[in-house]
Scaffold this active site. Structure first.
Site, PDB file in Angstrom:
ATOM      1  N   SER A  11      -7.182   3.979   3.141  1.00 10.41           N
ATOM      2  CA  SER A  11      -6.815   3.574   1.790  1.00 10.41           C
ATOM      3  C   SER A  11      -7.729   4.246   0.782  1.00 10.41           C
ATOM      4  O   SER A  11      -8.943   4.008   0.768  1.00 10.41           O
ATOM      5  CB  SER A  11      -6.922   2.059   1.634  1.00 10.41           C
ATOM      6  OG  SER A  11      -6.816   1.698   0.270  1.00 10.41           O
ATOM      7  N   HIS A  36      -3.014   6.178   2.551  1.00  8.81           N
ATOM      8  CA  HIS A  36      -2.502   4.898   2.056  1.00  8.81           C
ATOM      9  C   HIS A  36      -2.882   4.745   0.585  1.00  8.81           C
ATOM     10  O   HIS A  36      -4.055   4.853   0.220  1.00  8.81           O
ATOM     11  CB  HIS A  36      -3.082   3.737   2.871  1.00  8.81           C
ATOM     12  CG  HIS A  36      -2.471   2.406   2.534  1.00  8.81           C
ATOM     13  ND1 HIS A  36      -1.262   1.992   3.047  1.00  8.81           N
ATOM     14  CD2 HIS A  36      -2.909   1.412   1.721  1.00  8.81           C
ATOM     15  CE1 HIS A  36      -0.976   0.784   2.575  1.00  8.81           C
ATOM     16  NE2 HIS A  36      -1.955   0.416   1.759  1.00  8.81           N
ATOM     17  N   ASP A  38      -2.758   2.292  -2.662  1.00 11.62           N
ATOM     18  CA  ASP A  38      -2.593   0.927  -3.164  1.00 11.62           C
ATOM     19  C   ASP A  38      -2.304   0.966  -4.661  1.00 11.62           C
ATOM     20  O   ASP A  38      -3.169   1.334  -5.462  1.00 11.62           O
ATOM     21  CB  ASP A  38      -3.861   0.111  -2.902  1.00 11.62           C
ATOM     22  CG  ASP A  38      -4.044  -0.205  -1.424  1.00 11.62           C
ATOM     23  OD1 ASP A  38      -3.129  -0.793  -0.838  1.00 11.62           O
ATOM     24  OD2 ASP A  38      -5.097   0.146  -0.864  1.00 11.62           O
ATOM     25  N   MET A  40      -1.530  -1.136  -7.942  1.00  8.35           N
ATOM     26  CA  MET A  40      -1.680  -2.481  -8.491  1.00  8.35           C
ATOM     27  C   MET A  40      -1.442  -2.457  -9.997  1.00  8.35           C
ATOM     28  O   MET A  40      -1.835  -1.511 -10.673  1.00  8.35           O
ATOM     29  CB  MET A  40      -3.078  -3.022  -8.204  1.00  8.35           C
ATOM     30  CG  MET A  40      -3.485  -2.971  -6.743  1.00  8.35           C
ATOM     31  SD  MET A  40      -5.142  -3.669  -6.513  1.00  8.35           S
ATOM     32  CE  MET A  40      -5.473  -3.162  -4.814  1.00  8.35           C
ATOM     33  N   HIS A  69       1.891   1.511  -1.128  1.00  7.85           N
ATOM     34  CA  HIS A  69       2.030   0.055  -1.123  1.00  7.85           C
ATOM     35  C   HIS A  69       2.097  -0.420  -2.570  1.00  7.85           C
ATOM     36  O   HIS A  69       1.102  -0.369  -3.295  1.00  7.85           O
ATOM     37  CB  HIS A  69       0.830  -0.547  -0.380  1.00  7.85           C
ATOM     38  CG  HIS A  69       0.739  -2.034  -0.456  1.00  7.85           C
ATOM     39  ND1 HIS A  69      -0.390  -2.729  -0.084  1.00  7.85           N
ATOM     40  CD2 HIS A  69       1.635  -2.977  -0.855  1.00  7.85           C
ATOM     41  CE1 HIS A  69      -0.197  -4.021  -0.250  1.00  7.85           C
ATOM     42  NE2 HIS A  69       1.027  -4.196  -0.728  1.00  7.85           N
ATOM     43  N   MET A  71       2.020  -3.046  -5.138  1.00  5.87           N
ATOM     44  CA  MET A  71       1.642  -4.419  -5.501  1.00  5.87           C
ATOM     45  C   MET A  71       1.951  -4.593  -6.975  1.00  5.87           C
ATOM     46  O   MET A  71       1.065  -4.806  -7.810  1.00  5.87           O
ATOM     47  CB  MET A  71       0.155  -4.648  -5.200  1.00  5.87           C
ATOM     48  CG  MET A  71      -0.138  -4.777  -3.722  1.00  5.87           C
ATOM     49  SD  MET A  71      -1.912  -4.791  -3.348  1.00  5.87           S
ATOM     50  CE  MET A  71      -2.177  -3.031  -3.076  1.00  5.87           C
ATOM     51  N   MET A 140      -0.714  -8.264   5.444  1.00  3.66           N
ATOM     52  CA  MET A 140      -1.979  -8.318   4.715  1.00  3.66           C
ATOM     53  C   MET A 140      -2.887  -9.351   5.381  1.00  3.66           C
ATOM     54  O   MET A 140      -2.527 -10.531   5.475  1.00  3.66           O
ATOM     55  CB  MET A 140      -1.740  -8.695   3.255  1.00  3.66           C
ATOM     56  CG  MET A 140      -0.952  -7.681   2.450  1.00  3.66           C
ATOM     57  SD  MET A 140      -1.742  -6.056   2.352  1.00  3.66           S
ATOM     58  CE  MET A 140      -3.279  -6.466   1.515  1.00  3.66           C
ATOM     59  N   GLY A 145      -5.168  -7.309  -3.861  1.00  2.00           N
ATOM     60  CA  GLY A 145      -5.687  -7.179  -5.211  1.00  2.00           C
ATOM     61  C   GLY A 145      -7.057  -6.559  -5.287  1.00  2.00           C
ATOM     62  O   GLY A 145      -7.415  -5.981  -6.306  1.00  2.00           O
ATOM     63  N   PHE A 146      -7.824  -6.650  -4.220  1.00  2.00           N
ATOM     64  CA  PHE A 146      -9.171  -6.094  -4.212  1.00  2.00           C
ATOM     65  C   PHE A 146      -9.495  -5.526  -2.837  1.00  2.00           C
ATOM     66  O   PHE A 146      -9.021  -6.040  -1.825  1.00  2.00           O
ATOM     67  CB  PHE A 146     -10.222  -7.169  -4.541  1.00  2.00           C
ATOM     68  CG  PHE A 146     -10.115  -7.728  -5.923  1.00  2.00           C
ATOM     69  CD1 PHE A 146     -10.704  -7.078  -6.999  1.00  2.00           C
ATOM     70  CD2 PHE A 146      -9.421  -8.906  -6.156  1.00  2.00           C
ATOM     71  CE1 PHE A 146     -10.606  -7.590  -8.282  1.00  2.00           C
ATOM     72  CE2 PHE A 146      -9.316  -9.425  -7.443  1.00  2.00           C
ATOM     73  CZ  PHE A 146      -9.906  -8.766  -8.509  1.00  2.00           C
ATOM     74  N   GLY A 147     -10.328  -4.488  -2.794  1.00  2.77           N
ATOM     75  CA  GLY A 147     -10.814  -3.960  -1.531  1.00  2.77           C
ATOM     76  C   GLY A 147     -12.053  -4.717  -1.087  1.00  2.77           C
ATOM     77  O   GLY A 147     -12.649  -5.491  -1.835  1.00  2.77           O
ATOM     78  N   GLY A 148     -12.447  -4.477   0.160  1.00  8.83           N
ATOM     79  CA  GLY A 148     -13.705  -5.015   0.663  1.00  8.83           C
ATOM     80  C   GLY A 148     -13.711  -6.488   1.011  1.00  8.83           C
ATOM     81  O   GLY A 148     -14.782  -7.088   1.143  1.00  8.83           O
ATOM     82  N   ASP A 178      -3.331  -4.402   7.085  1.00  3.71           N
ATOM     83  CA  ASP A 178      -4.190  -3.967   5.989  1.00  3.71           C
ATOM     84  C   ASP A 178      -5.058  -5.125   5.525  1.00  3.71           C
ATOM     85  O   ASP A 178      -4.547  -6.197   5.207  1.00  3.71           O
ATOM     86  CB  ASP A 178      -3.327  -3.464   4.823  1.00  3.71           C
ATOM     87  CG  ASP A 178      -4.146  -2.943   3.657  1.00  3.71           C
ATOM     88  OD1 ASP A 178      -5.379  -2.837   3.770  1.00  3.71           O
ATOM     89  OD2 ASP A 178      -3.531  -2.628   2.614  1.00  3.71           O
ATOM     90  N   GLY A 179      -6.380  -4.898   5.489  1.00  2.00           N
ATOM     91  CA  GLY A 179      -7.291  -5.900   4.947  1.00  2.00           C
ATOM     92  C   GLY A 179      -8.406  -6.245   5.903  1.00  2.00           C
ATOM     93  O   GLY A 179      -8.156  -6.860   6.941  1.00  2.00           O
ATOM     94  N   GLY A 180      -9.609  -5.835   5.581  1.00  2.00           N
ATOM     95  CA  GLY A 180     -10.743  -6.145   6.447  1.00  2.00           C
ATOM     96  C   GLY A 180     -10.674  -5.479   7.805  1.00  2.00           C
ATOM     97  O   GLY A 180     -11.279  -5.967   8.769  1.00  2.00           O
ATOM     98  N   GLY A 200     -10.077   0.910   4.399  1.00  2.00           N
ATOM     99  CA  GLY A 200     -10.695   1.527   3.240  1.00  2.00           C
ATOM    100  C   GLY A 200     -12.160   1.784   3.478  1.00  2.00           C
ATOM    101  O   GLY A 200     -12.575   2.877   3.843  1.00  2.00           O
ATOM    102  N   SER A 201     -12.956   0.738   3.307  1.00  2.00           N
ATOM    103  CA  SER A 201     -14.406   0.867   3.454  1.00  2.00           C
ATOM    104  C   SER A 201     -14.801   1.392   4.822  1.00  2.00           C
ATOM    105  O   SER A 201     -15.747   2.176   4.955  1.00  2.00           O
ATOM    106  CB  SER A 201     -15.073  -0.493   3.209  1.00  2.00           C
ATOM    107  OG  SER A 201     -14.697  -1.026   1.958  1.00  2.00           O
TER     108      SER A 201
END
Length: 221
Positions: A11, A36, A38, A40, A69, A71, A140, A145-148, A178-180, A200-201
């Site tokens: 991402s 990817h 994102d 928003m 994606h 959002m 998800m 709405g936010f990364g990390g 997607d997410g964490g 992402g991170s």
């Protein structure tokens, strides 16, 4: 469950925005399968990121698919613009418009693959009666709405449920998470039935020299 290696889709939300083109080239060179993106709008989710003009500017930098994606709400008025900008896969939330089936068919009509995104609170019933119109399902494992953010483990049951639905339907549907997603959480996602991982991170940490190792760690999970 497929035995194929997982698709890795970094991402760019976690990349260095001052050098997005270089970052996209770097992750492709490091072994990423997709980029990817994102998107928003500050309305559907509490953040604002990028629009179709940025996707269009990035498209010439890499050959791998762009996994977009959305959002945003409403999503329908922007489908054509993102496809024209170079989106290969376009995913929407059921909550982003009144007619999900119509939206998915429009994405396919534009020549892209159509995806449905499940927030932690979204029921899998949203696609139960129209699996044949879906190319990708994105679960998800954080609130969008936010990364990390930290991984929500309760969503593993949703991944398993969707895996069973996909297998029962006989449809060729990618199951993305997607997410964490990290080298630590990737194994449980894959065990639950995921075939694609957004990170992402976990990919962009350490700078470009670390990207290949970070991607290999996710794939090796």
């Amino acid at each position: 469950m497929t035995a194929k290696r997982p698709i890795i889709a970094p991402s760019i939300l976690a990349s260095d925005f001052s050098r997005l083109g270089e970052e996209c080239r770097a992750i492709e060179a490091a072994g990423a399968d997709w980029v990817h993106v994102d998107v928003m709008d500050g309305h559907f989710v509490p953040n604002i990121t990028i629009g179709p003009d940025v996707v269009k500017a990035l498209r010439p930098h890499v050959a791998i698919p762009f996994d977009v994606h959305l959002m945003i709400a409403p999503a329908d008025p922007y489908l054509e613009a993102f496809r024209a900008a170079g989106a290969d896969l376009i995913s929407v939330h059921p909550e982003a418009g009144p007619h999900l089936n119509r939206t998915l068919r429009q994405i396919r009509k534009l020549g892209a693959k159509a995806g449905v995104v499940f927030n932690p609170s979204t029921s899998t019933d949203a696609i139960a009666d129209m699996m044949e119109d879906v190319d990708l399902v994105l679960v998800m494992t954080v609130n969008p709405g936010f990364g990390g953010q930290s991984f929500i483990t309760s969503q593993l049951r949703k991944i398993e449920r969707l895996r069973n639905m996909i297998d029962a339907s006989g449809c060729d549907i990618i199951l993305e998470v997607d997410g964490g997603v990290t080298a630590e959480t990737a194994p449980v996602c894959l065990s639950a039935g995921a075939t694609a991982l957004v990170a992402g991170s976990a990919v962009f940490k350490g700078g470009p020299d670390a990207y290949a190792g970070n991607i290999a760690a996710l794939r090796g999970a």
